[in-house]
Design an enzyme around this catalytic site. Sequence first.
Site, PDB file in Angstrom:
ATOM      1  N   GLU A   1     -45.888   7.457  14.964  1.00 18.23           N
ATOM      2  CA  GLU A   1     -46.657   6.470  14.207  1.00 18.23           C
ATOM      3  C   GLU A   1     -48.135   6.850  14.066  1.00 18.23           C
ATOM      4  OE1 GLU A   1     -44.009   2.445  15.110  1.00 18.23           O
ATOM      5  OE2 GLU A   1     -45.889   2.746  16.212  1.00 18.23           O
TER       6      GLU A   1
ATOM      7  N   GLU B   1     -36.850   3.504  14.170  1.00 15.59           N
ATOM      8  CA  GLU B   1     -37.000   2.452  15.172  1.00 15.59           C
ATOM      9  C   GLU B   1     -36.694   1.096  14.553  1.00 15.59           C
ATOM     10  OE1 GLU B   1     -40.705   2.175  17.242  1.00 15.59           O
ATOM     11  OE2 GLU B   1     -40.874   4.333  17.568  1.00 15.59           O
TER      12      GLU B   1
END
Length: 682
Positions: free
Chosen positions: A154, A311
């Site tokens: 991320e 995710e």
Amino acid sequence: MCQAVTKKQVMLHGADYNPEQWAHDEAIFEEDLRLMKKAKVNVMSVGIFSWAKLEPEEGIFDFNWLDTIINRLYDNGISVFLATPTGARPTWMSEKYPEVLRVTKQRQRNLHGMRHNHCYTSPVYREKTTIMNTKLAERYSAHPAVLGWHISNEYGGDCHCDYCQQAFREWVKDKYETLDALNHAWWTTFWSHTYTSFTQVESPAPHGEEFVHGQNIDWKRFVTDQTLDFYRHEVKPLKEKNANIPVTANFMELFEGLNYDRFKDDLDIVSWDSYPTWHFEESDLDVASYTAMNHDWFRSLKDGKPFLLMESTPSLTNWQAISKLKKPGVHHLSSLQAVAHGSDSVQYFQWRKSRGSSEKFHGAVVDHVGHEHTRVFKDVAAVGASLETLAEVVGTRIDAKVALIFDTENRWAINDAQGPRNSGVHYEKTVLEHYRGLVAQGVNVDVISSERDLSTYALVVAPMLYMVRSGIGEKIEAYVEQGGTFVSTYWSGIVNETDLTYLGGFPGPLRKTLGIWSEEIDALRDEEYNQASALTGNALMLNGRYRIKELCDLAHTETATTLMTYDQDFYRGYPALTVNHLGKGQAFYQAARFELDFQCDFYRQLIDQLGIARALDTNLPEGVSVSRRENSEAAYIFVMNFNQRPVTLALKETFKEVLTKETLSGHLALEAFGVAVLKQVK
């Protein structure tokens, strides 16, 4: 794209796995292996945030524990996405080399801690990253368990240190070459901000300069480019060792900090992390549409190729304002929603709940109780069973004839514009309303930037295209002339790529295409509304009145035809909806922010007029969406019910339902939060 260790084509099912947190008890790892089989998982992401375990002291490396994890997973039929651990650096590095720590926009260096608290420009951090990634590549790039490289985690944030300031100055100088060009682009004569040397250029700061909008946008562009450059720096030693292992970097939902479009050519596979806030409102339709639009945005980065859901949570998060448990059926539905929109995986954060620190209450497949006798574990196993039945869907693509332009740089500019509604012009919400109006018609939608090719689409929708960069207006004009249908709205064609307004009348480069001239725009207060009425015999056969809010453009038709007019205020009778015919195509202009009911009616009529095929030939009840994936042999139509009540759809053909193996004809009954996958053989 993705194959399990059996070399058979499968949907990937797995999670982020952090066995180093449980290294003190070998029995936990053995229990995890048993539970992974019961949950029908076949992949784990490992090594994320593991730098301190891999290099506990500078220059002293320990890969033995990771060898054991990867080998044992592989022996049990589980592959891995192996991460580079650069999302968080070890404490020894921050202590010895403080330059690796980020400097805030207030020009204050951070202490050690958090994630991504490091400078992408730092020579030391880049050197340490190269050493670590080279060692990982040398050790694991030939390991049969490794499906792909998971690059960092991320990416996000910026640094304002001296290294970054110098890099920004060089970036600006490379772009503009001369001070005259820079000063013109940033319009620095305003407030006497003229630069007389490139050494004077700095990043925006709350105690310095934050109101030169061209500078703000260029800083965001620089941050994207510097992050992408660091990503390339990470990938280089991995690809040098084995270029055949695909690389991905997990993105975040509707993230504003980076222009993800700039990464698309460097990624082998797009992946993202999805965390919808289910059940926050009375209806789940808003969050379902928002999540679907994100799926379509990330899928569209690679021109329709499958992406990976890297995710998601199997239950709840620990960081949202309110995190409710998923109601029965929602985990299965939301997981298959990702597959419906192009994902070849369903993966979770996290496999086993942490015992301490900030994510100890974040959802996981294995709860603190440590066994499989939980509702969440059973839900995950059910998803695993469904994914096994969907193996034939792997690699199929989504063919969309409709494109929705959601442009990150345009977003930056709109949200920094200072007017006409500083309480919010709601670009993101507006794009979502257009998306909902489109998908309510049962059509696949690509979500793309304004720079992408338009030629393959029958319909292109660009809400609030405020920033029209060089060449974009001409491209849209050519698209319409060649037979395309284009839809635009108020607050379009206002500025160029450096946020300088167009002179000679708005919508600037779109004026010829849209056939209108915009004179003024009126901002309405919250809870203040106007209305617009359809003219008799209009080309779309729209009827009645529709409520409008927030922004009302006062436009004049030049070559366009008026379809609707305002009902109220001093601009009563002005055009509220127009159409302009140009060459072989047409361009519509919505002069105000209409509500969702109008968008549904507008796009229903327009899609019928254009003859765009729907994914399923039936009337969709409210809250039911469809998506179609296909290859040369078959189409797979996902029908999803986001209502808390059962629904029934009429079927005009006979289908095989892939999940249940049933043959369906006449009708399809879906339970609350139910999903069906209909196979249509070509």
